[in-house]
Scaffold this motif. Structure first.
Motif, PDB file in Angstrom:
ATOM      1  N   UNK A 154       0.868  -1.172   0.000  1.00  0.00           N
ATOM      2  CA  UNK A 154       0.000   0.000   0.000  1.00  0.00           C
ATOM      3  C   UNK A 154       0.911   1.230   0.000  1.00  0.00           C
ATOM      4  N   UNK A 155       1.112   1.805  -1.216  1.00  0.00           N
ATOM      5  CA  UNK A 155       1.986   2.972  -1.380  1.00  0.00           C
ATOM      6  C   UNK A 155       1.123   4.235  -1.300  1.00  0.00           C
ATOM      7  N   UNK A 179       4.693  -4.298   7.829  1.00  0.00           N
ATOM      8  CA  UNK A 179       5.865  -3.405   7.791  1.00  0.00           C
ATOM      9  C   UNK A 179       5.358  -2.023   7.442  1.00  0.00           C
ATOM     10  N   UNK A 215       6.872   1.892   6.328  1.00  0.00           N
ATOM     11  CA  UNK A 215       7.961   2.818   6.011  1.00  0.00           C
ATOM     12  C   UNK A 215       7.364   4.209   5.833  1.00  0.00           C
ATOM     13  N   UNK A 216       7.986   5.195   6.461  1.00  0.00           N
ATOM     14  CA  UNK A 216       7.575   6.586   6.276  1.00  0.00           C
ATOM     15  C   UNK A 216       8.758   7.292   5.632  1.00  0.00           C
ATOM     16  N   UNK A 217       8.497   8.049   4.557  1.00  0.00           N
ATOM     17  CA  UNK A 217       9.616   8.638   3.827  1.00  0.00           C
ATOM     18  C   UNK A 217       9.392  10.079   3.429  1.00  0.00           C
ATOM     19  N   UNK A 218      10.495  10.684   3.003  1.00  0.00           N
ATOM     20  CA  UNK A 218      10.483  12.023   2.404  1.00  0.00           C
ATOM     21  C   UNK A 218      11.300  11.928   1.111  1.00  0.00           C
ATOM     22  N   UNK A 269       2.995  -2.896   4.269  1.00  0.00           N
ATOM     23  CA  UNK A 269       2.886  -4.264   3.774  1.00  0.00           C
ATOM     24  C   UNK A 269       1.731  -4.945   4.508  1.00  0.00           C
ATOM     25  N   UNK A 291       5.794  10.240   2.223  1.00  0.00           N
ATOM     26  CA  UNK A 291       5.308   8.969   1.694  1.00  0.00           C
ATOM     27  C   UNK A 291       5.125   7.963   2.814  1.00  0.00           C
ATOM     28  N   UNK A 295       4.533   3.599   3.159  1.00  0.00           N
ATOM     29  CA  UNK A 295       4.438   2.300   2.495  1.00  0.00           C
ATOM     30  C   UNK A 295       4.119   1.263   3.554  1.00  0.00           C
TER      31      UNK A 295
END
Lengths: 105, 105
Positions: A8-9, A41, A43-46, A67, A63, A65
């Motif tokens: 799930x993006x 899982x 993930x938090x991003x920039x 799982x 962002x 992501x």
């Protein structure tokens, strides 16, 4: 063979993209989602500082992501009170959100 | 603390979105990238059967997600002969590609 997931993006565009405070607040909000057990899982991003090629979209701000094991778990997440609270408390920060749900082949 | 990665999200739109053959060919092409050692994890995906909400983009056909340790490795991948061959041999299959490079916070 590696386990297959539903990915799930999610990409967020802030109302105030220049506000580091708003960006950090959204990151803080996304971190609360860790409490949802169906997320395997998170993930938090920039924006990464990779080369700015024509095909690279650098217009977004934050962002996420996740799982999931399957669509049922993803739906459990959507309806989960922690997720509902996240939307209620943080949605004012973004002007646009785009989701890509991908099933591992 | 979990290791932080650079996530390279890529979405492809096929020239012939109705062609299962072309989709499988692109998936086969993406699988060749596994031979590139700087790619720490590789996921290849297709549209998941999650709920079709307004924010969910379901217009793409094939997705790729790679985990790199840093920007240098991502650049090594871009310039890698296996990747160059992939582009040379499979680019005719897609009409559009969008990349989101996200750094784990």
């Amino acid at each position: 063979m590696e386990k297959k997931y539903l990915l799930h993006h999610v990409f967020f565009w802030l109302n105030n993209p220049s506000s580091v405070e708003d960006r950090n607040k959204l990151i803080e909000g996304l971190s609360t989602l860790k409490g949802i057990e169906v997320i395997k899982k998170l993930h938090i991003g920039v924006i990464a500082s990779t080369e700015k090629r024509e095909v690279v979209d650098t217009s977004w701000d934050v962002s996420e992501l996740m799982f999931f094991e399957n669509e049922v778990d993803q739906k459990v997440y959507q309806d989960h009170p922690i997720h509902q609270d996240f939307v209620k408390n943080y949605a004012h920060l973004w002007r646009k959100v785009v989701v890509f749900d991908a099933q591992d082949v």
